[in-house]
Structures are given as structure tokens and as C-alpha cells.
Design an enzyme around this catalytic site. Sequence first.
Site, PDB file in Angstrom:
ATOM      1  N   ARG A 126       0.859  -1.182   0.000  1.00 49.85           N
ATOM      2  CA  ARG A 126       0.000   0.000   0.000  1.00 49.85           C
ATOM      3  C   ARG A 126       0.894   1.229   0.000  1.00 49.85           C
ATOM      4  O   ARG A 126       1.732   1.395   0.892  1.00 49.85           O
ATOM      5  CB  ARG A 126      -0.909  -0.002   1.239  1.00 49.85           C
ATOM      6  CG  ARG A 126      -1.717   1.254   1.369  1.00 49.85           C
ATOM      7  CD  ARG A 126      -2.746   1.208   2.498  1.00 49.85           C
ATOM      8  NE  ARG A 126      -3.410   2.484   2.536  1.00 49.85           N
ATOM      9  CZ  ARG A 126      -3.327   3.357   3.544  1.00 49.85           C
ATOM     10  NH1 ARG A 126      -2.673   3.060   4.641  1.00 49.85           N
ATOM     11  NH2 ARG A 126      -3.937   4.528   3.468  1.00 49.85           N
ATOM     12  N   HIS A 141      -3.075  10.806   0.484  1.00 50.05           N
ATOM     13  CA  HIS A 141      -2.471  10.649   1.812  1.00 50.05           C
ATOM     14  C   HIS A 141      -1.907  12.013   2.197  1.00 50.05           C
ATOM     15  O   HIS A 141      -0.713  12.188   2.410  1.00 50.05           O
ATOM     16  CB  HIS A 141      -1.408   9.546   1.806  1.00 50.05           C
ATOM     17  CG  HIS A 141      -1.161   8.932   3.158  1.00 50.05           C
ATOM     18  ND1 HIS A 141      -1.249   7.585   3.394  1.00 50.05           N
ATOM     19  CD2 HIS A 141      -0.816   9.490   4.359  1.00 50.05           C
ATOM     20  CE1 HIS A 141      -0.961   7.331   4.674  1.00 50.05           C
ATOM     21  NE2 HIS A 141      -0.696   8.479   5.273  1.00 50.05           N
ATOM     22  N   GLU A 161      -7.328   8.218   6.274  1.00 47.31           N
ATOM     23  CA  GLU A 161      -7.599   8.806   7.588  1.00 47.31           C
ATOM     24  C   GLU A 161      -8.198  10.207   7.512  1.00 47.31           C
ATOM     25  O   GLU A 161      -7.557  11.198   7.894  1.00 47.31           O
ATOM     26  CB  GLU A 161      -6.322   8.847   8.434  1.00 47.31           C
ATOM     27  CG  GLU A 161      -5.780   7.479   8.763  1.00 47.31           C
ATOM     28  CD  GLU A 161      -4.787   7.502   9.928  1.00 47.31           C
ATOM     29  OE1 GLU A 161      -4.450   8.585  10.425  1.00 47.31           O
ATOM     30  OE2 GLU A 161      -4.335   6.417  10.329  1.00 47.31           O
ATOM     31  N   ASN A 174      -7.224   1.676   9.583  1.00 45.55           N
ATOM     32  CA  ASN A 174      -5.911   1.799  10.209  1.00 45.55           C
ATOM     33  C   ASN A 174      -6.125   1.613  11.704  1.00 45.55           C
ATOM     34  O   ASN A 174      -6.914   2.340  12.311  1.00 45.55           O
ATOM     35  CB  ASN A 174      -5.319   3.189   9.959  1.00 45.55           C
ATOM     36  CG  ASN A 174      -5.005   3.438   8.488  1.00 45.55           C
ATOM     37  OD1 ASN A 174      -5.213   2.564   7.638  1.00 45.55           O
ATOM     38  ND2 ASN A 174      -4.508   4.622   8.177  1.00 45.55           N
ATOM     39  N   TYR A 192      -4.255   1.323  15.354  1.00 43.84           N
ATOM     40  CA  TYR A 192      -3.062   1.425  16.193  1.00 43.84           C
ATOM     41  C   TYR A 192      -3.353   1.183  17.667  1.00 43.84           C
ATOM     42  O   TYR A 192      -2.525   0.679  18.390  1.00 43.84           O
ATOM     43  CB  TYR A 192      -2.420   2.811  16.027  1.00 43.84           C
ATOM     44  CG  TYR A 192      -1.723   3.007  14.699  1.00 43.84           C
ATOM     45  CD1 TYR A 192      -0.388   2.653  14.532  1.00 43.84           C
ATOM     46  CD2 TYR A 192      -2.398   3.536  13.602  1.00 43.84           C
ATOM     47  CE1 TYR A 192       0.265   2.827  13.319  1.00 43.84           C
ATOM     48  CE2 TYR A 192      -1.764   3.715  12.390  1.00 43.84           C
ATOM     49  CZ  TYR A 192      -0.422   3.354  12.248  1.00 43.84           C
ATOM     50  OH  TYR A 192       0.214   3.530  11.050  1.00 43.84           O
ATOM     51  N   GLU A 245      -3.335  -0.080   7.995  1.00 44.05           N
ATOM     52  CA  GLU A 245      -2.123   0.276   8.742  1.00 44.05           C
ATOM     53  C   GLU A 245      -2.205  -0.324  10.138  1.00 44.05           C
ATOM     54  O   GLU A 245      -3.273  -0.358  10.747  1.00 44.05           O
ATOM     55  CB  GLU A 245      -1.953   1.802   8.920  1.00 44.05           C
ATOM     56  CG  GLU A 245      -1.519   2.524   7.681  1.00 44.05           C
ATOM     57  CD  GLU A 245      -1.350   4.029   7.895  1.00 44.05           C
ATOM     58  OE1 GLU A 245      -1.046   4.446   9.038  1.00 44.05           O
ATOM     59  OE2 GLU A 245      -1.545   4.770   6.916  1.00 44.05           O
TER      60      GLU A 245
HETATM   61  C1  BGP Z   1      -1.068   7.257  10.506  1.00 39.98           C
HETATM   62  C2  BGP Z   1      -0.730   7.795   9.138  1.00 39.98           C
HETATM   63  C3  BGP Z   1       0.614   7.400   8.662  1.00 39.98           C
HETATM   64  C4  BGP Z   1       1.684   7.347   9.729  1.00 39.98           C
HETATM   65  C5  BGP Z   1       1.226   6.826  11.092  1.00 39.98           C
HETATM   66  C6  BGP Z   1       2.108   7.236  12.246  1.00 39.98           C
HETATM   67  O1  BGP Z   1      -2.034   8.078  11.092  1.00 39.98           O
HETATM   68  O2  BGP Z   1      -1.683   7.397   8.199  1.00 39.98           O
HETATM   69  O3  BGP Z   1       0.937   8.225   7.571  1.00 39.98           O
HETATM   70  O4  BGP Z   1       2.375   8.512   9.778  1.00 39.98           O
HETATM   71  O5  BGP Z   1      -0.067   7.243  11.430  1.00 39.98           O
HETATM   72  O6  BGP Z   1       1.729   8.502  12.738  1.00 39.98           O
HETATM   73  P1  BGP Z   1       2.727   9.673  13.102  1.00 39.98           P
HETATM   74  O7  BGP Z   1       3.608   9.877  11.933  1.00 39.98           O
HETATM   75  O8  BGP Z   1       1.875  10.884  13.345  1.00 39.98           O
HETATM   76  O9  BGP Z   1       3.438   9.228  14.317  1.00 39.98           O
END
Ligand code: BGP
Length: 488
Positions: free
Chosen positions: A116, A160, A205, A333, A335, A394
Site C-alpha cells: 500500500r 495521503h 484517515e 488503520n 493502532y 495500517e
Molecule cells: C497514521 C498515518 C501514517 C503514519 C502513522 C504514524 O495516522 O496514516 O501516515 O504517519 O499514522 O503517525 P505519526 O507519523 O503521526 O506518528
Amino acid sequence: MPIRFTRRQLAAVGASALGASATAVPSGARARHGAAAGGEASRVFPAGFLWGTATAAYQIEGAVSEDGRGPSIWDTFTHTPGKIRNNDNGDVADDHYHRYQDDVRSMKELGATAYRFSISWPRIFPRGTGAPNPKGLDFYDRLLDNLLANGVAPFPTLYHWDLPQALQDRGGWETRDTAEAFADYAGYVAEKLSDRARHFFTLNECATFVELGHATGIFAPGLNLPPGRLNQVRHHVLLAHGLAVQAIRARSRAGTKTGPAENISVCVPVIETPEHIAAAELATRELNAPYLTAIMEGHYRESFLAAANADAPRVAAEDMKTISTAVDFVGINVYLPGSYVSASDAVPGFASVPFPAKYPTMNSSWLKIGPEALYWGPRNVAKVWNVSDIYITENGCSATDAPAADGIVYDTDRIMFLRNYLTQLQRATSEGVPVRGYFHWSLMDNFEWADGFGTRFGLLYVDYATQQRTPKLSASFYREVAARNRLV
Ligand code: BGP
């Protein structure tokens, strides 16, 4: 008292305990025997599951002034002193524009079957609209050919966050024109690339770039809009998604698939009992009301409109129909848990439990460690909106990676993170939650927006002085998982 081995002990003693008879068994048969006896089959992912990595154009490409690329809002923002940690910028980043062949080779070595990445709108239309720049498209042509030659399926994202600066100068996401310009660009790219890319993500996002770029101002374009204008930005971004889905369908090859890549607020039941699970499902709809809920349901929830009151978005006649144009899949995504949710008798029927002060985090203050988010995220999306194809677009973590004296990056913290999150993802797929693939953020260390190069998310360590890439220990872990299609 009889000795009882746990599964793990059994695996460790297996070879010596089996002794000579084991050596007589052909290795393949032994592996099959081991799988049955050791319960390894319970850790497998579905056949055909895609193991991928993810990146984004501005974060890795560099070459910001090459081959006719126009400026984006991130060029402007990063060159405004004080906006980015250490005043870093993406002018060179990972120099991927020139090193993409090496990077594709690294993907192949990882055993990744999908990639991706994002297409830079200002490379294709340097001023956002008008005449396309053929050299911009050429780069993605070469990238796609190279990916396919190496057995890696391309999954481009169309936005993006690198809005052409010329469009920002004309009002950016505050105007409907930007949504229409995005659809024109998306349709053009899909027409040119859908002979080789069969899946397109629309916008990455929405919640992040709208809120951080237009409310708190810590991302480009750095605005602090009042509520009414902010809601209009939210609405135009959803409209851009819907118009793009329609444009991609109209202009791409038959069978091309498209959908969003949204960072939903993942609602995790505080305890896995029926009442808290039901509350987490309701919370999924409520807490994502301005974004994925509107896309999936075709209306803004009453609670959202009531809270916005006079600042609610202005919605034209067909807008909600356009926004909710059927998608082929949903990308999320994931996290961290957005909320731990408990049932409540009070309106709205759920409560978000506060995070304890010392809740464990990775090397980004926002990155709370909550592996179960990778179960409840896709599980709630599938259940609440009856979605039949989901991608984890992600997942990954930041860490304080540094090479040891022997040159190896021993990122056991990232392996811990991944093992625990993927255990929860495997739990989801084994229960039939229709997740088709997983894209690790990120293939390699890169320009992490407001954090600049100050934190690292890659499976490959990047030495920014030399641009040398070195696989971390986590790359070996990922390779083993992808090769076996199961947890190790
Ligand atoms: C997501 C984004 C990515 C990446 C990741 C880490 O929100 O889609 O592009 O950057 O987060 O976040 P950061 O770079 O703000 O720590």
C-alpha cells in the site's frame, strides 16, 4: 504425580523426547504431525491472506521538485519554521523516488505479497486541476511494473494528505470544488493504472487530516477553524470520497475495487460480556459519526447533528447518497483502542472509560498499547455495517530503534507489539471476521509528519545520512509470519 507439559514446553522438548523415531519421519510429515499435536493450526490465517507493508508519498519519496511535481500543503507547512520537530521536511525523505527498485526488492525479501503506497496528487496534477503531468504518472507506471514483476500486488491510496498547494490557495477542503477536483484526479489515475492496480483506497484517515490539519493545526495546512467551517470541511472530505468512488467505477477497468482507509475510533468492550459488547457496537456508530458512520449509513447521526446545532454542515440534495455510494471493501488503520467502552443506562447507552495515567505506550505519546483493538476494530466494522471485505490498511508502532554494536537493530519491543496485535487479528479471522489482508506501517523508517524523522516505525532501519536500509529484527519476525501464514 504425572508430568504435564504445556504446549510450549512440549514444543521445546519435542525433538529430544521423540528421539530416534522422529529422525525416521520425513520432515514434511513431521511438520504436519507437529502442527496437529502442537495446536499450531490454531494460529494460522486464512488461505490467500495478504501480508503487506504501507507507506505514503510525502513520507518517503523526496524529489519534491523533480519531473514537474507541484508544491503540496506539506511542502509549505514543513518549510514554515517551528511546525515540525527539528524543522525536518520531506524534501529528500527516503529518496524512494530514485530508490524504488531497491525498496521493492526489500518487499520481496520480506515475503510481502502486497504494498500500500500513495500517489502524490501534485505529481499528477501539479496545480490540482488542469493538464496532467505525464512524467508524474510515469513514476507510478514504473513502480507498478516493478511491483508486479516481483510478485507484489499494488494497493494505491489516492490521497495521503498532500493536497496541491494551488487548491489550498483556492480554499482547500473548505470548498466543494476540492471534492470535485479530487474525483477528477481519482478517475484519471484509476483509468491509467487499473490495468495493473486492482484495488484503490480513496482518502487516508479523513479523521486525522481534518482534525489535526483544520482544528488543532498541528498538521498541514495548520488551521484552527471554528466549528461551522470545520464541519463543512468534514462534509467536503466525505463528499470527495463518495465522488471518487463513483469516478473510479466509471473510468477504471471492470472489476476494480475501491474503498476508504479510515482510522476509526476502535471501541473495545471494557469486559467481554454481552452488555459491554453491545455498548461497544453502539459506540462504534456514535464515535465515528462524522466519518465512517456517515459513509456506511448515508446520514449523519442525530446526536452528531444535535451537538453541532447551528454549526451542522450544509448538505446539498444528493450529497448523502453520493457519500454512501457502496464500497467494495473497508480499510481501517488500527493502532490503539479509541475507547474502552462500558454499558450504561444513561443516554447515549454507553460510557467511555478513562485511560489510566500510566497506561503503556510506544514511542509516540498517542500510541497506547491495546492489542485487542486489532480484534474489535474489524469485528465491530463487520458486525455493525455488515461489511464483507476488510483490510487492515495500517498497524505498527514507533520505537527508539538504534543499531547495536554489531549493526543489528534488536527491536524486541516492536516484535512484542506485533505478536500481541497479530494474535488478536488471528482471533478475528479464525472467528470468520472477513479480514483479507494486513499492511504493516511501515515498510521503512520515514518522515513521520509532525514528528519529522524523530521516531521510527519501519521494519527496515533507514540511515538518513547514507540512505542505507537495514532490516531490523522485526523484519525477520514479519518474514516468518508471512512465509508460514501464521503466528510464530
Ligand atoms: C497514521 C498515518 C501514517 C503514519 C502513522 C504514524 O495516522 O496514516 O501516515 O504517519 O499514522 O503517525 P505519526 O507519523 O503521526 O506518528
